[in-house]
Design a protein around this motif. Structure first.
Motif, PDB file in Angstrom:
ATOM      1  N   ALA A 145       0.828  -1.212   0.000  1.00 45.20           N
ATOM      2  CA  ALA A 145       0.000   0.000   0.000  1.00 45.20           C
ATOM      3  C   ALA A 145       0.856   1.252   0.000  1.00 45.20           C
ATOM      4  O   ALA A 145       0.526   2.258  -0.645  1.00 45.20           O
ATOM      5  N   ALA A 146       2.002   1.214   0.723  1.00 45.04           N
ATOM      6  CA  ALA A 146       2.872   2.393   0.777  1.00 45.04           C
ATOM      7  C   ALA A 146       3.497   2.689  -0.585  1.00 45.04           C
ATOM      8  O   ALA A 146       3.681   3.852  -0.968  1.00 45.04           O
ATOM      9  N   VAL A 147       3.819   1.646  -1.339  1.00 42.50           N
ATOM     10  CA  VAL A 147       4.465   1.849  -2.639  1.00 42.50           C
ATOM     11  C   VAL A 147       3.447   2.242  -3.705  1.00 42.50           C
ATOM     12  O   VAL A 147       3.655   3.182  -4.475  1.00 42.50           O
ATOM     13  N   THR A 148       2.308   1.519  -3.750  1.00 42.81           N
ATOM     14  CA  THR A 148       1.336   1.735  -4.829  1.00 42.81           C
ATOM     15  C   THR A 148       0.402   2.905  -4.572  1.00 42.81           C
ATOM     16  O   THR A 148      -0.296   3.340  -5.487  1.00 42.81           O
ATOM     17  N   CYS A 161      -5.614   2.171  -1.651  1.00 43.40           N
ATOM     18  CA  CYS A 161      -6.249   1.966  -0.362  1.00 43.40           C
ATOM     19  C   CYS A 161      -6.075   0.514   0.082  1.00 43.40           C
ATOM     20  O   CYS A 161      -5.819  -0.381  -0.726  1.00 43.40           O
ATOM     21  N   ALA A 162      -6.252   0.280   1.370  1.00 44.34           N
ATOM     22  CA  ALA A 162      -6.012  -1.044   1.946  1.00 44.34           C
ATOM     23  C   ALA A 162      -6.961  -2.086   1.359  1.00 44.34           C
ATOM     24  O   ALA A 162      -6.584  -3.243   1.173  1.00 44.34           O
ATOM     25  N   GLU A 163      -8.214  -1.673   1.047  1.00 45.10           N
ATOM     26  CA  GLU A 163      -9.181  -2.650   0.516  1.00 45.10           C
ATOM     27  C   GLU A 163      -8.751  -3.155  -0.861  1.00 45.10           C
ATOM     28  O   GLU A 163      -8.851  -4.347  -1.168  1.00 45.10           O
ATOM     29  N   ASP A 164      -8.245  -2.243  -1.716  1.00 49.05           N
ATOM     30  CA  ASP A 164      -7.797  -2.672  -3.036  1.00 49.05           C
ATOM     31  C   ASP A 164      -6.618  -3.628  -2.937  1.00 49.05           C
ATOM     32  O   ASP A 164      -6.556  -4.663  -3.626  1.00 49.05           O
ATOM     33  N   VAL A 165      -5.658  -3.295  -2.083  1.00 50.89           N
ATOM     34  CA  VAL A 165      -4.492  -4.170  -1.917  1.00 50.89           C
ATOM     35  C   VAL A 165      -4.928  -5.529  -1.376  1.00 50.89           C
ATOM     36  O   VAL A 165      -4.430  -6.583  -1.805  1.00 50.89           O
ATOM     37  N   LYS A 166      -5.886  -5.515  -0.468  1.00 49.91           N
ATOM     38  CA  LYS A 166      -6.377  -6.779   0.082  1.00 49.91           C
ATOM     39  C   LYS A 166      -7.021  -7.627  -1.000  1.00 49.91           C
ATOM     40  O   LYS A 166      -6.845  -8.850  -1.035  1.00 49.91           O
ATOM     41  N   ASP A 167      -7.771  -6.988  -1.908  1.00 50.99           N
ATOM     42  CA  ASP A 167      -8.369  -7.735  -3.023  1.00 50.99           C
ATOM     43  C   ASP A 167      -7.294  -8.385  -3.884  1.00 50.99           C
ATOM     44  O   ASP A 167      -7.425  -9.542  -4.311  1.00 50.99           O
ATOM     45  N   PHE A 168      -6.212  -7.627  -4.177  1.00 52.10           N
ATOM     46  CA  PHE A 168      -5.120  -8.201  -4.971  1.00 52.10           C
ATOM     47  C   PHE A 168      -4.557  -9.458  -4.302  1.00 52.10           C
ATOM     48  O   PHE A 168      -4.368 -10.501  -4.935  1.00 52.10           O
ATOM     49  N   TYR A 214       7.089   3.642  -9.795  1.00 47.50           N
ATOM     50  CA  TYR A 214       7.068   3.775  -8.348  1.00 47.50           C
ATOM     51  C   TYR A 214       8.388   4.267  -7.771  1.00 47.50           C
ATOM     52  O   TYR A 214       8.543   4.302  -6.541  1.00 47.50           O
ATOM     53  N   ASN A 215       9.364   4.632  -8.631  1.00 50.20           N
ATOM     54  CA  ASN A 215      10.672   5.127  -8.167  1.00 50.20           C
ATOM     55  C   ASN A 215      11.319   4.160  -7.185  1.00 50.20           C
ATOM     56  O   ASN A 215      11.793   4.535  -6.103  1.00 50.20           O
ATOM     57  N   LEU A 216      11.309   2.886  -7.550  1.00 44.13           N
ATOM     58  CA  LEU A 216      11.878   1.875  -6.669  1.00 44.13           C
ATOM     59  C   LEU A 216      13.402   1.920  -6.724  1.00 44.13           C
ATOM     60  O   LEU A 216      13.988   2.187  -7.780  1.00 44.13           O
ATOM     61  N   VAL A 217      14.027   1.658  -5.602  1.00 44.50           N
ATOM     62  CA  VAL A 217      15.490   1.582  -5.558  1.00 44.50           C
ATOM     63  C   VAL A 217      15.901   0.239  -6.128  1.00 44.50           C
ATOM     64  O   VAL A 217      15.415  -0.820  -5.704  1.00 44.50           O
ATOM     65  N   LYS A 218      16.796   0.261  -7.106  1.00 47.62           N
ATOM     66  CA  LYS A 218      17.157  -0.965  -7.804  1.00 47.62           C
ATOM     67  C   LYS A 218      17.784  -2.007  -6.875  1.00 47.62           C
ATOM     68  O   LYS A 218      17.636  -3.216  -7.055  1.00 47.62           O
ATOM     69  N   GLU A 219      18.514  -1.557  -5.855  1.00 44.31           N
ATOM     70  CA  GLU A 219      19.203  -2.511  -4.979  1.00 44.31           C
ATOM     71  C   GLU A 219      18.212  -3.350  -4.177  1.00 44.31           C
ATOM     72  O   GLU A 219      18.553  -4.404  -3.659  1.00 44.31           O
ATOM     73  N   THR A 220      16.963  -2.839  -4.016  1.00 50.76           N
ATOM     74  CA  THR A 220      15.989  -3.602  -3.245  1.00 50.76           C
ATOM     75  C   THR A 220      15.381  -4.726  -4.038  1.00 50.76           C
ATOM     76  O   THR A 220      14.579  -5.483  -3.520  1.00 50.76           O
ATOM     77  N   MET A 221      15.763  -4.837  -5.304  1.00 51.41           N
ATOM     78  CA  MET A 221      15.203  -5.876  -6.164  1.00 51.41           C
ATOM     79  C   MET A 221      16.240  -6.963  -6.377  1.00 51.41           C
ATOM     80  O   MET A 221      17.110  -6.822  -7.241  1.00 51.41           O
ATOM     81  N   PRO A 222      16.234  -8.033  -5.651  1.00 51.31           N
ATOM     82  CA  PRO A 222      17.275  -9.059  -5.798  1.00 51.31           C
ATOM     83  C   PRO A 222      17.187  -9.732  -7.139  1.00 51.31           C
ATOM     84  O   PRO A 222      16.113  -9.962  -7.659  1.00 51.31           O
ATOM     85  N   LYS A 223      18.364 -10.009  -7.746  1.00 49.97           N
ATOM     86  CA  LYS A 223      18.404 -10.690  -9.033  1.00 49.97           C
ATOM     87  C   LYS A 223      18.051 -12.152  -8.827  1.00 49.97           C
ATOM     88  O   LYS A 223      18.392 -12.765  -7.838  1.00 49.97           O
ATOM     89  N   LYS A 224      17.360 -12.694  -9.845  1.00 53.28           N
ATOM     90  CA  LYS A 224      16.935 -14.080  -9.775  1.00 53.28           C
ATOM     91  C   LYS A 224      17.947 -14.960 -10.474  1.00 53.28           C
ATOM     92  O   LYS A 224      18.534 -14.546 -11.468  1.00 53.28           O
ATOM     93  N   PRO A 225      18.134 -16.188 -10.026  1.00 53.53           N
ATOM     94  CA  PRO A 225      18.984 -17.126 -10.769  1.00 53.53           C
ATOM     95  C   PRO A 225      18.426 -17.361 -12.148  1.00 53.53           C
ATOM     96  O   PRO A 225      17.236 -17.245 -12.368  1.00 53.53           O
ATOM     97  N   ASP A 226      19.305 -17.672 -13.130  1.00 52.75           N
ATOM     98  CA  ASP A 226      18.903 -17.854 -14.520  1.00 52.75           C
ATOM     99  C   ASP A 226      17.839 -18.935 -14.613  1.00 52.75           C
ATOM    100  O   ASP A 226      17.922 -19.997 -14.036  1.00 52.75           O
TER     101      ASP A 226
END
Length: 980
Positions: free
Chosen positions: A641-644, A647-654, A703-715
């Motif tokens: 909810a903080a990033v997107t 409201c809490a109800e929409d996030v809960k539906d997701f 969402y202006n996310l910091v790239k370092e917070t996104m861990p790379k996935k194994p191939d």
């Protein structure tokens, strides 16, 4: 002469033309009244007229004392119409139906051939009639009675509730301002039937005084029926030849000349017709017959007529519909004419009839209500259009009157193509005028102006079997050819490949697969097309599909089947935007049901071919588990909810769609990780990983996310492999490092042997030193680096040592030490595919940084089918070499020292020559940016003028800047060099 002597002239009568009442004389007819029962002696209470419309209303008294008059009925009708209380607005003031109203209707719009004659004293006086009107009783009083009845019912329903309220409730009023009307909308409104009816109603009534037959004023007016200049003075106007006299007496109307049916059987004999010019003969025939095959037209014109000349002439007066010629609308409805039913002008009628003709180019059936709803014309006009070219079938609609003339279509493809272009232009106009949805207009197969005839079910099955057999034989030959190519390209000299027979297990699997392929197609809404079937045919044998992996064979993208399928996919996604595969297959089945028998799509479409077409049409596959769940099994709702900012109800539906809540922990993904699928389908996993990489890039930007917070996935991993402890991760990393170390030792030993064999001189020995610990550590470090997954984020792009998740040293066509393609590899399928992508991309973009090019390449990879050659791995160096080999040049842009651009973003490539007129202008522009990081527009324009030797227009300069540059803060930069 004998006949003339037997029929002598008995008397000669002078004829006079009276014009005093020529513009005021009307003939009244009463078709519901016998001629013996006139209205001469009945009192006329009132009379009124609308002169422009020639509409008359007369009120006549009813003899209420006549024994045939029913007084009780008269009182009842007056009570129903006026109610209990009488006032000035009452229709019947005597509370008795004592009068009736007569309304007129025009019998003909052309009265120039009619006159009223008066014979007096041996002279015949003629006065032209201005109008001929038929008067019938009007029952408008019944409408008034119905309105009174509804008012009384509404008052009774209201009851006493309205009396109890002291004042009315206050209601909120919304004020809306209408948008200004466009010229095109105004023209459509003016030409509509409703507007014409409203305009007729706005003409005011002119009240008249009625004078009886024997009234003195009537006697005086009747004197004007006599020619005023007949006494004593000769009427010089009639001293003319007999033919001129007849022409003056009955002048031909231009409108009637056009409306008169002209055809050989009605007006001209065939001999007379053939004396006319060829163009007139064709026009007369088509105007009378309306619809005619070309062969019939040639038989009517005679054997001596040149068919080429007839083809040239017929295209001026008719349009091709289903191989037959239909007369053009403007021939039947010339300018300044109007509809006899509604008075609609000719332009509107032509447009409506063109719509009907266009509908028949799409199908053999047309529904009249559908045409009326689109064209907004009255039912009589639409019926006239359809009767020209169709016949009605009960409970079906209107069918085109002639069968499709396939022989003419095959014999004259140039004419068919030209008519197709004309219909395309008419279709564009109809879309604009009637606001038609373009997607609802199905494309016709090439060279087809009408659908095929009706085909039975047995014939469909036979056609499908024949096509399946042909495709199966073709696919077998193609598979054999591709096997031979692979054997020739991969077998080394002196190496033989031992071919083992299939095991019993493999044979059982093949038998099971064959049984699966024979399973009938499921067309239920929930099931749709089976994953192994397409339209009742096995996916392996579907048209355009490889019998082993379901992919279309090379070169099949331009086939009619692929084109039709792509047109359906694009039209469907333009309306729906988001579709599951099940829903898409259901819509595709409905689309198949609407196609004519024998259509190309009935050859069979596999699921894989349908999915590949969807991806090729610019769509992307979106996995339901959100990106956060691809990184971890746990998600915190507050964090989402903080990033997107939702409201809490929409996030809960997701989250409820894909996760379950755990107390004091968060939301856990609802299913365990399916590691078996990941191992079994690495190509699909790799492809999904590329898609999620693109989605991740968008999320970073939005969402202006910091790239370092996104861990790379194994191939090859698009979802997490469950929770893994730290010890397990260390153990996995050590195992991979040991494997890579062994591989690198073998590779190093092999290269040393190659170098020794190629460079050692006779009598010279090379001392081999053991590898130092430092070297071993470097090798281990290099192995760990090679195992680093590919970074596809917009800022990072492809790693300098990696391409698509593979080490650069092991990329297809690349040297394992420097990333260069080996000599002679330019003609490999990988190099050819890569070059085709580069050339197509730079033809659209002209200027690209290496970072942007790699991003586009990753998107291109995501759209390719699994197992494509480009998935073998492309290194950065190979990509750059291909760019330079494709005719592009690297532009050394002088970036400022404080730039934040990455090395890949500082490598700028531009297409030097594209083959159009702007090449010279772009080259001058690129030279400017090789010395300047940013430039003002006036400097660019002056330099272009100086180099090209002429003043360039603003449009030419804008085109060059649009191709290569972007504007920011009043300055111009090369594309990709400015940080937004």
């Amino acid at each position: 002469m004998a006949n003339e002597e037997d029929d002598p002239v008995v008397q000669e009568i002078d004829v006079y033309l009276a014009k005093s009442l020529a513009e005021k004389l009307y003939l009244f007819q009463y078709p519901v009244r016998p001629a013996s029962m006139t209205y001469d002696d009945i009192p006329h209470l009132s009379a009124k007229i609308k002169p422009k419309q020639q509409k008359v209303e007369l009120e006549m008294a009813i003899d209420t004392l006549n024994p045939n008059y029913c007084r009780s009925k008269g009182e009842q009708i007056a009570l129903n119409v006026d109610g209990a209380c009488a006032d000035e607005t009452s229709t019947y003031s005597s509370k008795l139906m004592d009068k009736q109203t007569f309304c007129s209707s025009q019998t003909t719009s052309n009265t120039s051939r009619y006159a009223a004659a008066l014979y007096r004293q041996g002279e015949l006086h003629l006065t032209p009639l201005h109008g001929i009107l038929q008067l019938r009783p009007s029952f408008s009083y019944l409408d008034k009675a119905d309105a009174k009845h509804r008012e009384r019912e509404a008052a009774n329903e209201a009851g006493d509730s309205s009396q109890d309220e002291a004042e009315e409730d206050v209601k909120q009023i919304t004020v809306r301002f209408s948008r200004p009307e466009s010229e095109q909308a105004r023209q459509r409104r003016v030409q509509s039937y409703e507007f014409l009816q409203k305009k007729h109603a706005e003409e005011p009534w002119v009240h008249l005084h009625y004078h009886g037959l024997r009234d003195s004023r009537s006697e005086h007016e009747r004197q004007y029926l006599l020619c005023q200049g007949s006494s004593g003075v000769e009427n010089t106007e009639l001293v003319k030849s007999p033919s001129e006299y007849l022409m003056m007496l009955m002048p031909p109307s231009q409108e009637e000349e056009k409306d008169k049916p002209v055809a050989p059987s009605n007006v001209l004999s065939m001999a007379q017709l053939r004396t006319l010019p060829l163009a007139d003969q064709i026009k007369i025939l088509m105007k009378n017959v309306k619809v005619m095959p070309f062969a019939n037209l040639m038989s009517l014109l005679g054997p001596s007529v040149d068919s080429v000349a007839v083809l040239r002439g017929i295209q001026k007066v008719a349009m091709l519909v289903q191989g037959n010629w239909v007369v053009k609308s403007d021939i039947l409805y010339p300018k300044d004419s109007s509809s006899p039913h509604s008075g609609v002008p000719a332009e509107v009628l032509c447009r409506g009839r063109d719509f009907v003709m266009w509908k028949f180019t799409q199908s053999r059936w047309v529904v009249r209500k559908e045409v009326a709803a689109v064209t907004k014309l009255c039912a009589e006009d639409v019926k006239d259009f359809l009767e020209h070219m169709a016949v009605v079938r009960i409970n079906k609609g209107w069918e085109f009157i002639l069968p499709c003339d396939g022989e003419f279509i095959k014999k004259h493809p140039d004419v068919v193509q030209r008519q197709h272009m004309l219909w395309t232009g008419i279709q564009a106009k109809l879309e604009k005028v009637y606001n038609l949805v373009k997607e609802t207009m199905p494309k016709k197969p090439d060279g087809q102006s009408g659908p095929a005839g009706l085909v039975s079910g047995d014939q469909r099955v036979q056609v499908a079997k024949t096509k399946a057999q042909q495709n199966h034989a073709f696919l077998e030959r193609e598979l054999q050819r591709r096997k031979e190519q692979m054997r020739a390209s991969t077998v080394l000299p002196g190496v033989q490949i031992k071919e083992e027979p299939l095991s019993e297990e493999g044979e059982e699997e093949d038998e099971q697969e064959a049984e699966d392929e024979e399973e009938p197609m499921d067309t239920s809404p929930s099931g749709g097309l089976n994953s192994r079937l397409a339209n009742g045919l096995p996916a392996g044998r579907a048209a355009g599909g490889d019998s082993f992996n379901g992919h279309p064979l090379p070169g099949c993208a331009g086939t009619p089947v692929a084109q039709e399928l792509r047109a359906f996919v694009e039209a469907t996604f333009q309306r729906q935007f988001v579709l599951t595969l099940s829903e898409l297959k259901r819509l595709f089945n409905l689309h198949l049901a609407s196609l004519p028998p024998g259509h190309t799509l009935f050859s069979g479409i596999s699921d894989r071919m349908l999915q590949d077409t969807v991806l090729a049409a610019g769509c992307k596959q979106i996995l339901v588990p959100m990106w956060k769940f691809t990184q971890s099994r746990w998600v915190v709702r507050k964090e989402v909810a903080a990033v997107t900012k939702l409201c809490a109800e929409d996030v809960k539906d997701f989250l409820e769609h894909m996760a379950v809540v755990r107390i004091n922990k968060g939301w856990e993904f609802i299913l365990p990780c399916d590691g078996e699928f990941i191992k079994k389908h690495p190509d699909v996993v790799q492809r999904q990983h590329m898609l999620w990489t693109g989605i991740q890039a968008k999320l970073e930007k939005v969402y202006n996310l910091v790239k370092e917070t996104m861990p790379k996935k194994p191939d090859g991993q698009s979802g997490p492999a469950g929770l893994v402890s730290g010890d397990q991760r260390v153990q996995v990393a050590k195992t991979k490092a040991q494997q890579n170390h062994a591989f690198l030792e073998r590779e190093l030993q092999r290269r040393k042997e190659q170098m020794r064999a190629s460079t050692v001189l006779p009598g010279v020995q090379i001392k081999e030193e053991p590898l130092s610990e430092e070297g071993e550590e470097e090798d281990e470090q290099e192995a760990e680096d090679e195992e680093e997954p590919m970074d596809t984020s917009p800022s990072g792009g492809l790693n300098s040592r990696l391409a698509n998740g593979l080490p650069a040293g092991r990329a297809a066509g690349g040297d394992s030490f420097n990333g260069h393609p080996l000599p002679g590899c330019a003609g490999t399928p990988v190099a050819q595919e890569l070059r085709a992508f580069v050339e197509a991309t730079f033809q659209r973009q002209f200027v690209l940084t290496l970072s942007e090019l790699k991003r586009l390449f990753n998107l291109h990879l995501a759209s390719l089918p699994p197992g494509h050659t480009l998935f073998s791995g492309i290194s950065d160096r190979m990509l750059q070499d291909t760019v330079l080999a494709a005719g592009c040049k690297q532009i050394l842009v002088p970036f400022p020292p404080q730039t934040a651009a990455s090395p890949d973003e500082q490598k700028v490539f531009a297409l030097w020559e594209s083959g159009d007129m702007s090449d010279q202008h772009r080259q001058v522009l690129l030279e400017i940016f090789s010395k300047n990081y940013r430039v003002r527009r006036n400097m660019i324009q002056s330099r272009l003028t100086q180099e090209c030797g002429e003043d360039l227009s603003k449009q030419e300069v804008d085109k060059v800047l649009k191709d290569c540059c972007v504007s920011y803060g009043g300055m111009w930069y090369l594309k990709g060099t400015v940080q937004s």
